[in-house]
Write an enzyme that holds these catalytic residues in place. Structure first.
Site, mmCIF file in Angstrom:
data_model
loop_
_atom_site.group_PDB
_atom_site.id
_atom_site.type_symbol
_atom_site.label_atom_id
_atom_site.label_comp_id
_atom_site.label_asym_id
_atom_site.label_seq_id
_atom_site.Cartn_x
_atom_site.Cartn_y
_atom_site.Cartn_z
ATOM 1 N N ARG A 26 0.893 -1.122 0.083
ATOM 2 C CA ARG A 26 0.400 -0.011 0.466
ATOM 3 C C ARG A 26 0.509 1.475 -0.560
ATOM 4 O O ARG A 26 0.426 2.237 0.401
ATOM 5 C CB ARG A 26 -1.048 -0.133 1.365
ATOM 6 C CG ARG A 26 -1.859 -0.861 1.144
ATOM 7 C CD ARG A 26 -2.790 -0.550 0.263
ATOM 8 N NE ARG A 26 -3.939 -1.443 -0.368
ATOM 9 C CZ ARG A 26 -5.769 -1.754 0.363
ATOM 10 N NH1 ARG A 26 -5.197 -0.814 1.562
ATOM 11 N NH2 ARG A 26 -6.356 -2.731 0.574
ATOM 12 N N ARG A 30 -2.843 6.846 -0.296
ATOM 13 C CA ARG A 30 -3.717 7.814 0.504
ATOM 14 C C ARG A 30 -3.108 8.244 1.674
ATOM 15 O O ARG A 30 -2.787 9.125 2.851
ATOM 16 C CB ARG A 30 -4.704 7.848 1.560
ATOM 17 C CG ARG A 30 -6.109 7.233 0.737
ATOM 18 C CD ARG A 30 -6.993 6.950 1.786
ATOM 19 N NE ARG A 30 -6.771 5.131 1.611
ATOM 20 C CZ ARG A 30 -7.715 4.586 2.542
ATOM 21 N NH1 ARG A 30 -8.981 5.669 2.374
ATOM 22 N NH2 ARG A 30 -7.714 3.206 3.298
ATOM 23 N N ARG A 39 -6.340 11.594 -6.562
ATOM 24 C CA ARG A 39 -7.227 10.884 -6.443
ATOM 25 C C ARG A 39 -8.806 11.673 -6.498
ATOM 26 O O ARG A 39 -9.714 10.984 -6.985
ATOM 27 C CB ARG A 39 -7.451 10.147 -4.843
ATOM 28 C CG ARG A 39 -8.745 9.935 -4.439
ATOM 29 C CD ARG A 39 -8.914 8.512 -4.705
ATOM 30 N NE ARG A 39 -9.687 7.440 -4.078
ATOM 31 C CZ ARG A 39 -10.866 8.015 -3.834
ATOM 32 N NH1 ARG A 39 -11.443 8.714 -4.615
ATOM 33 N NH2 ARG A 39 -12.022 7.600 -3.035
ATOM 34 N N ASP A 76 -6.677 -2.682 -7.930
ATOM 35 C CA ASP A 76 -6.859 -3.979 -6.225
ATOM 36 C C ASP A 76 -7.216 -4.632 -7.329
ATOM 37 O O ASP A 76 -7.250 -5.640 -8.269
ATOM 38 C CB ASP A 76 -8.742 -2.938 -6.640
ATOM 39 C CG ASP A 76 -8.585 -3.093 -4.666
ATOM 40 O OD1 ASP A 76 -8.403 -2.408 -3.703
ATOM 41 O OD2 ASP A 76 -9.422 -4.421 -4.817
ATOM 42 N N TYR A 152 -15.029 -12.666 -1.060
ATOM 43 C CA TYR A 152 -15.286 -11.231 -1.503
ATOM 44 C C TYR A 152 -16.466 -11.550 -2.059
ATOM 45 O O TYR A 152 -17.577 -10.298 -2.083
ATOM 46 C CB TYR A 152 -14.528 -9.551 -2.178
ATOM 47 C CG TYR A 152 -13.658 -9.355 -1.332
ATOM 48 C CD1 TYR A 152 -14.566 -8.132 0.308
ATOM 49 C CD2 TYR A 152 -11.592 -9.578 -0.232
ATOM 50 C CE1 TYR A 152 -13.184 -7.729 0.887
ATOM 51 C CE2 TYR A 152 -11.477 -8.614 0.530
ATOM 52 C CZ TYR A 152 -12.831 -7.749 0.679
ATOM 53 O OH TYR A 152 -11.083 -7.391 1.871
HETATM 54 C C1 LIG Z 1 -8.085 -6.923 0.521
HETATM 55 C C2 LIG Z 1 -7.216 -5.715 -0.587
HETATM 56 C C3 LIG Z 1 -7.951 -5.278 -1.393
HETATM 57 N N1 LIG Z 1 -7.304 -4.459 -1.947
HETATM 58 C C4 LIG Z 1 -5.881 -5.258 -2.079
HETATM 59 C C5 LIG Z 1 -5.684 -6.211 -1.008
HETATM 60 C C6 LIG Z 1 -4.976 -7.072 -0.801
HETATM 61 C C7 LIG Z 1 -4.017 -6.324 0.667
HETATM 62 C C8 LIG Z 1 -4.708 -6.517 1.759
HETATM 63 O O1 LIG Z 1 -4.875 -7.586 2.328
HETATM 64 O O2 LIG Z 1 -4.664 -4.887 2.048
HETATM 65 C C9 LIG Z 1 -4.883 -4.985 -2.512
HETATM 66 C C10 LIG Z 1 -4.288 -3.741 -3.478
HETATM 67 N N2 LIG Z 1 -5.200 -2.266 -2.966
HETATM 68 C C11 LIG Z 1 -3.851 -1.087 -3.648
HETATM 69 C C12 LIG Z 1 -3.515 -1.421 -3.814
HETATM 70 C C13 LIG Z 1 -2.055 -1.025 -4.678
HETATM 71 C C14 LIG Z 1 -0.790 -0.942 -5.105
HETATM 72 C C15 LIG Z 1 -0.269 -0.819 -3.200
HETATM 73 O O3 LIG Z 1 -0.223 0.494 -2.321
HETATM 74 O O4 LIG Z 1 0.130 -1.782 -2.221
HETATM 75 C C16 LIG Z 1 -2.964 -3.315 -3.931
HETATM 76 C C17 LIG Z 1 -2.199 -4.087 -4.038
HETATM 77 C C18 LIG Z 1 -5.223 -0.005 -3.728
HETATM 78 C C19 LIG Z 1 -6.119 0.615 -2.801
HETATM 79 N N3 LIG Z 1 -7.396 -0.146 -2.925
HETATM 80 C C20 LIG Z 1 -8.309 0.603 -1.711
HETATM 81 C C21 LIG Z 1 -7.363 1.998 -1.377
HETATM 82 C C22 LIG Z 1 -8.060 2.901 -0.993
HETATM 83 C C23 LIG Z 1 -9.764 3.758 -1.891
HETATM 84 C C24 LIG Z 1 -9.595 5.173 -1.727
HETATM 85 O O5 LIG Z 1 -8.054 5.678 -2.299
HETATM 86 O O6 LIG Z 1 -9.685 5.611 -1.269
HETATM 87 C C25 LIG Z 1 -6.255 1.362 -2.328
HETATM 88 C C26 LIG Z 1 -4.853 2.959 -1.779
HETATM 89 C C27 LIG Z 1 -9.774 0.240 -1.491
HETATM 90 C C28 LIG Z 1 -9.763 -0.986 -0.262
HETATM 91 N N4 LIG Z 1 -9.339 -2.182 -1.504
HETATM 92 C C29 LIG Z 1 -9.835 -3.675 -0.739
HETATM 93 C C30 LIG Z 1 -10.682 -3.176 0.246
HETATM 94 C C31 LIG Z 1 -11.029 -3.534 1.559
HETATM 95 C C32 LIG Z 1 -9.952 -1.885 -0.367
HETATM 96 C C33 LIG Z 1 -11.248 -1.033 1.338
HETATM 97 C C34 LIG Z 1 -10.362 -0.459 2.531
HETATM 98 C C35 LIG Z 1 -8.726 0.506 2.522
HETATM 99 O O7 LIG Z 1 -8.792 1.163 1.877
HETATM 100 O O8 LIG Z 1 -7.382 -0.269 2.926
HETATM 101 C C36 LIG Z 1 -9.188 -4.669 -1.041
#
Ligand SMILES: Cc1c2[nH]c(c1CCC(=O)O)Cc1[nH]c(c(CCC(=O)O)c1C)Cc1[nH]c(c(CCC(=O)O)c1C)Cc1[nH]c(c(C)c1CCC(=O)O)C2
Length: 344
Positions: A26, A30, A39, A76, A152
């Site tokens: 991540r 943010r 964003r 994602d 999911y």
């Molecule tokens: C479970 C999972 C998800 N997504 C992801 C996982 C596996 C990793 C983990 O266990 O955290 C993987 C993911 N999601 C995102 C990346 C980008 C690359 C990185 O920087 O690692 C990666 C590798 C961007 C994202 N994916 C998401 C954001 C936030 C969205 C925003 O900018 O509002 C980002 C930057 C949204 C997201 N996506 C997901 C959730 C549950 C959420 C909402 C909650 C949260 O923000 O953590 C599903």
């Protein structure tokens, strides 16, 4: 293309490097004001993911601003269910929601095994990012593990227990396997596409590994991760299964180079259980709420425990949105300086 910084790829193959490489789960997100600006321009998360120019911009930001040794493509894990025919929405504060979640075997009619072309926007973003990086650092591709994606698709939203998804494993194992197989084939097509587009290494995220029993984990998760690993041999592979401390012995014989550790997994014990693997991780992201001195101490303690080879520095899970970018940079700089001082 020749990479100017190939520390991650070398370390992933178990080779000796001049210092331990570092990237963060991540990292493109943010914590950076520069991310939030892009964003806002995109208005919503999915538009950002589906616009290759913008996805490229936020993928490269942590390389420029934080100085990490790799970029991870901004996307994602939930793009796979969407390509299979199950739409999702990313709701502000709530996270992902699937309005038409899979409830029974009848719902399999609504979905199909996706091919890489159905995710062409990610592949375009990978090609564009490779051009933009111009060989500075490697690019990491990724996908969710079939079990985490299944969770999911069945649950329809995030959950602490994923009890709907687990109920399915207990009550309808044959149907569960059918859906897991469809996800696995879609994921293989997707990862092969990412590699053709230029991904230098891939990571599989099994975020919900830790909620299964050891036996269930073997049957419903590891089996499918193993299928993926067996057919992807073009680039090194990292498997990160959050909470799966109980599966470390079987991970040692998985067909992949690197296993990610979360912060619950003792480093020395993990080395003993997985002597064949390069290990990645595993600082608790919450350690980055501490003072600069505390962060340096925690980082050095982690590096001491891993030793100077067969390690890729990272967190034990993704960064939280309210962690300060300067604290993140302190962690990264400490890892870089530590290696350089050791080998001077
Ligand atoms: C479970 C999972 C998800 N997504 C992801 C996982 C596996 C990793 C983990 O266990 O955290 C993987 C993911 N999601 C995102 C990346 C980008 C690359 C990185 O920087 O690692 C990666 C590798 C961007 C994202 N994916 C998401 C954001 C936030 C969205 C925003 O900018 O509002 C980002 C930057 C949204 C997201 N996506 C997901 C959730 C549950 C959420 C909402 C909650 C949260 O923000 O953590 C599903």
């Amino acid at each position: 293309m020749h990479l100017q910084n190939d520390l991650l790829l070398k370390a992933a193959k178990g080779e000796i490097t001049k210092r331990t490489p570092i990237w963060l789960m991540r990292q493109a997100g943010r914590i950076l004001p520069e991310y939030r600006a892009v964003r806002e321009k995109a208005r919503d998360f999915k538009t950002l993911v589906k616009t290759p120019e913008l996805a490229t911009e936020v993928t490269v930001q942590p390389v420029d601003i934080l100085g990490v040794d790799a970029a991870i493509i901004f996307s994602d894990i939930l793009v796979i269910p969407e390509a299979m025919g199950l739409n999702y929405e990313m709701e502000e504060k709530r996270g992902p929601v699937f309005p038409d979640r899979i409830k029974s075997i009848d719902d399999l009619k609504k979905i199909h095994v996706s091919n890489a072309d159905e995710l062409s926007y990610v592949l375009d973003a990978i090609r564009l990012t490779k051009r933009e990086l111009n060989g500075r650092v490697p690019l990491i591709g990724f996908a969710g593990a079939p079990w985490t994606i299944f969770s999911y698709m069945i649950e329809g939203k995030g959950s602490k227990t994923f009890s709907e998804a687990k109920k399915m494993l207990y009550t309808q194992p044959a149907f569960s396997h059918q859906l897991l197989e469809m996800i696995t084939q879609s994921t293989i097509n997707y990862l092969k596409g990412q590699i053709s587009a230029g991904a230098d290494i891939i990571q599989i995220f099994d975020s919900w590994a830790g909620i299964l029993s050891p036996d269930q984990y073997q049957e419903f998760s590891l089996k499918y991760i193993s299928k993926i690993c067996d057919v992807i041999n073009e680039v090194p592979k990292i498997v990160f299964a959050k909470g799966a401390f109980f599966a470390r012995e079987p991970f040692n014989s998985l067909n992949c180079e690197v296993i990610g550790l979360d912060w619950n997994m003792d480093i020395k014990e993990s080395r003993k259980l997985m002597p064949n693997k390069v290990l990645q991780g595993n600082l608790d992201p919450c350690a980055l709420y501490g003072s600069y001195d505390d962060i340096k101490n925690e980082a050095r303690k982690m590096l001491d425990a891993f030793g100077s080879t067969k390690h890729i520095a990272n967190l034990g899970h993704g960064l939280y949105p309210d962690i300060e970018a300067d604290k993140v940079k302190c962690f990264i700089d400490t890892v870089k300086e530590y290696g350089e001082s050791l080998r001077r």
